[in-house]
Design a protein around this motif. Structure first.
Motif, PDB file in Angstrom:
ATOM      1  N   HIS A  33      -5.713   3.214   6.982  1.00  0.00           N
ATOM      2  CA  HIS A  33      -4.276   3.204   7.258  1.00  0.00           C
ATOM      3  C   HIS A  33      -3.723   4.511   7.813  1.00  0.00           C
ATOM      4  N   HIS A  34      -4.406   5.636   7.673  1.00  0.00           N
ATOM      5  CA  HIS A  34      -3.901   6.902   8.226  1.00  0.00           C
ATOM      6  C   HIS A  34      -4.471   7.219   9.615  1.00  0.00           C
ATOM      7  N   ASP A  37      -1.957   7.712  12.372  1.00  0.00           N
ATOM      8  CA  ASP A  37      -0.832   8.616  12.105  1.00  0.00           C
ATOM      9  C   ASP A  37      -0.811   9.813  13.049  1.00  0.00           C
ATOM     10  N   ARG A 156       6.031   5.376  10.852  1.00  0.00           N
ATOM     11  CA  ARG A 156       4.743   4.895  10.359  1.00  0.00           C
ATOM     12  C   ARG A 156       4.138   5.873   9.356  1.00  0.00           C
ATOM     13  N   THR A 160       3.029   5.104   5.509  1.00  0.00           N
ATOM     14  CA  THR A 160       1.678   5.299   4.964  1.00  0.00           C
ATOM     15  C   THR A 160       1.691   6.331   3.837  1.00  0.00           C
TER      16      THR A 160
END
Length: 190
Positions: A33-34, A37, A156, A160
């Motif tokens: 999920h990162h 980023d 985002r 996160t």
């Protein structure tokens, strides 16, 4: 009412620190999920060469210049807008891991302190969990919000980070509640 001593919480605080460190490591290294980023600049080498020519000292810089109240910079309306951080040296993984561990330990101590003020020895699991989780969320979920707002964190990234923070907070609450000191047994009057 009996009070819970912070000294009685040294083992739960250590357990919380280790658990949140493991969760943080997993979030940033193993989970996906990162990954989106942070993005690499398309021509990072040319950008780095240009920055090197400017010979700026280490620090955080924003662009474009705002100018003055009487003469605002024309770039303010057209952009691009951003900020960059220039480090004095390559980031040290060992140093950053150690500082992360220390930061998580300090958070665990403060969460333990708040819980100790409000939860006596032998208190109900759910009450301890609620107090500790709520306190931890103030740090792990909302701690960097103002910095993110002012220095351009994307939505985002907020999301996160919040997901990670909720996981750290739930683990903190569960560990403290599960390891909370029991009420002392009553001693017979003699």
């Amino acid at each position: 009412m009996l009070e819970t001593s912070l000294a009685d919480l040294w083992l739960p605080i250590l357990a919380v620190t280790i658990a949140t460190m493991v969760l943080s490591t997993l979030a940033w290294t193993a989970l996906p999920h990162h990954k989106p980023d942070m993005r690499e600049l398309p021509d990072a080498d040319a950008f780095a060469e240009h920055i090197e020519k400017l010979a700026h000292e280490p620090g955080q810089y924003y662009f474009p210049s705002y100018g003055t109240a009487n003469e605002p910079s024309p770039r303010i309306k057209t952009g691009p807008w951003g900020n960059i951080k220039i480090y004095a040296a390559a980031p040290s993984m060992g140093k950053n891991i150690a500082l992360t561990f220390i930061s998580l330990a300090v958070i665990a101590v403060f969460v333990g302190y708040v819980a100790a003020l409000t939860c006596p020895p032998g208190d109900e699991w759910l009450h301890i969990f609620q107090v500790a989780t709520t306190s931890a969320m103030l740090c792990h979920v909302f701690g960097g919000t103002l910095h993110g707002i002012w220095f351009g964190k994307r939505l985002r990234f907020f999301i996160t980070d919040a997901i990670d923070g909720v996981a750290y907070s739930l683990a903190t609450g569960a560990i403290l509640a599960s390891m909370w000191p029991a009420a002392a047994a009553a001693t017979p009057a003699g």
